[in-house]
Design an enzyme around this catalytic site. Structure first.
Site, PDB file in Angstrom:
ATOM      1  N   HIS A   6      -2.785 -47.030  -9.857  1.00 53.13           N
ATOM      2  CA  HIS A   6      -2.839 -45.574  -9.809  1.00 53.13           C
ATOM      3  C   HIS A   6      -2.512 -45.075  -8.414  1.00 53.13           C
ATOM      4  O   HIS A   6      -3.268 -45.307  -7.467  1.00 53.13           O
ATOM      5  CB  HIS A   6      -4.240 -45.126 -10.237  1.00 53.13           C
ATOM      6  CG  HIS A   6      -4.388 -43.673 -10.409  1.00 53.13           C
ATOM      7  ND1 HIS A   6      -5.290 -42.939  -9.697  1.00 53.13           N
ATOM      8  CD2 HIS A   6      -3.763 -42.799 -11.229  1.00 53.13           C
ATOM      9  CE1 HIS A   6      -5.231 -41.683 -10.055  1.00 53.13           C
ATOM     10  NE2 HIS A   6      -4.308 -41.567 -10.979  1.00 53.13           N
ATOM     11  N   HIS A  48      -0.001 -35.907  -5.236  1.00 54.03           N
ATOM     12  CA  HIS A  48      -0.792 -35.467  -6.382  1.00 54.03           C
ATOM     13  C   HIS A  48      -1.093 -33.977  -6.279  1.00 54.03           C
ATOM     14  O   HIS A  48      -1.017 -33.242  -7.251  1.00 54.03           O
ATOM     15  CB  HIS A  48      -2.097 -36.262  -6.460  1.00 54.03           C
ATOM     16  CG  HIS A  48      -2.970 -35.833  -7.597  1.00 54.03           C
ATOM     17  ND1 HIS A  48      -3.942 -34.876  -7.447  1.00 54.03           N
ATOM     18  CD2 HIS A  48      -3.005 -36.215  -8.889  1.00 54.03           C
ATOM     19  CE1 HIS A  48      -4.540 -34.684  -8.613  1.00 54.03           C
ATOM     20  NE2 HIS A  48      -3.995 -35.486  -9.501  1.00 54.03           N
TER      21      HIS A  48
END
Length: 183
Positions: A6, A48
């Site tokens: 991730h 992100h």
């Protein structure tokens, strides 16, 4: 069960950076998930959160160059409708290699991507505005770890979808999800 790093090896290095991607490869991950957004100039950058002016983010092109032929990337488009003027979906689709996947919460972006490139593996996040049935044209359904159930996994499997769960870091939880049939 796939091990998907991730944002790269984000437990060890800053997330969504080339060093984190390289470290994930060294650790033997099966794939790496990265997040992209368009910056003010339209570059596709790894981040992100919303792009911060003056930040030095790595680009999608740099990440693809580093990983191509070594490990598949799962490229998550963050709020692509916000960046329509930069043609984010089409540009991303053109850059992805045959082993890479496109991930998104927004169903319309994935529909556009599949129309542009038949056979592109797409991952539709479900449970937050898109039902499992709404993911039926995707390659996989992506479930949030805190919201996934055995029933949801079974429903996705019944539609012929692969099932992915994010973000799972505890080995006991991974075993539990494997027992549900999650990939």
């Amino acid at each position: 069960m796939l091990v998907i790093a991730h944002r790269g090896a984000s437990a060890e290095l800053p997330e969504n950076t080339l060093p984190a991607l390289e470290r994930a490869i060294e650790l033997g991950a099966d794939a790496i998930e990265i997040d992209i957004r368009a910056d003010r100039g339209g570059r596709l950058v790894l981040t992100h959160d919303p792009v911060v002016r003056g930040a030095s983010n790595h680009t999608l092109e740099e990440a693809l160059d580093l990983c191509r032929g070594r490990i598949p990337l799962m490229v998550e488009l963050k709020t692509p409708r916000r960046y329509r003027r930069y043609d984010v979906v089409a540009r991303t689709v053109r850059l992805l290699g045959p082993d890479d996947s496109l991930v998104c919460f927004q169903r319309a972006a994935l529909q556009e991507a599949r129309a542009l490139r038949r056979g592109l593996r797409t991952v539709q996040h479900v449970g937050l505005g898109v039902s499992i049935r709404g993911a039926r044209d995707a390659w996989a359904a992506g479930f949030a770890n805190g919201r996934v159930t055995a029933r949801g996994i079974a429903a996705a499997r019944a539609l012929g979808l692969e099932t992915l769960v994010y973000t799972v870091n505890e080995p006991a939880r991974m075993l539990e999800l494997a027992a549900f049939g999650a990939g």
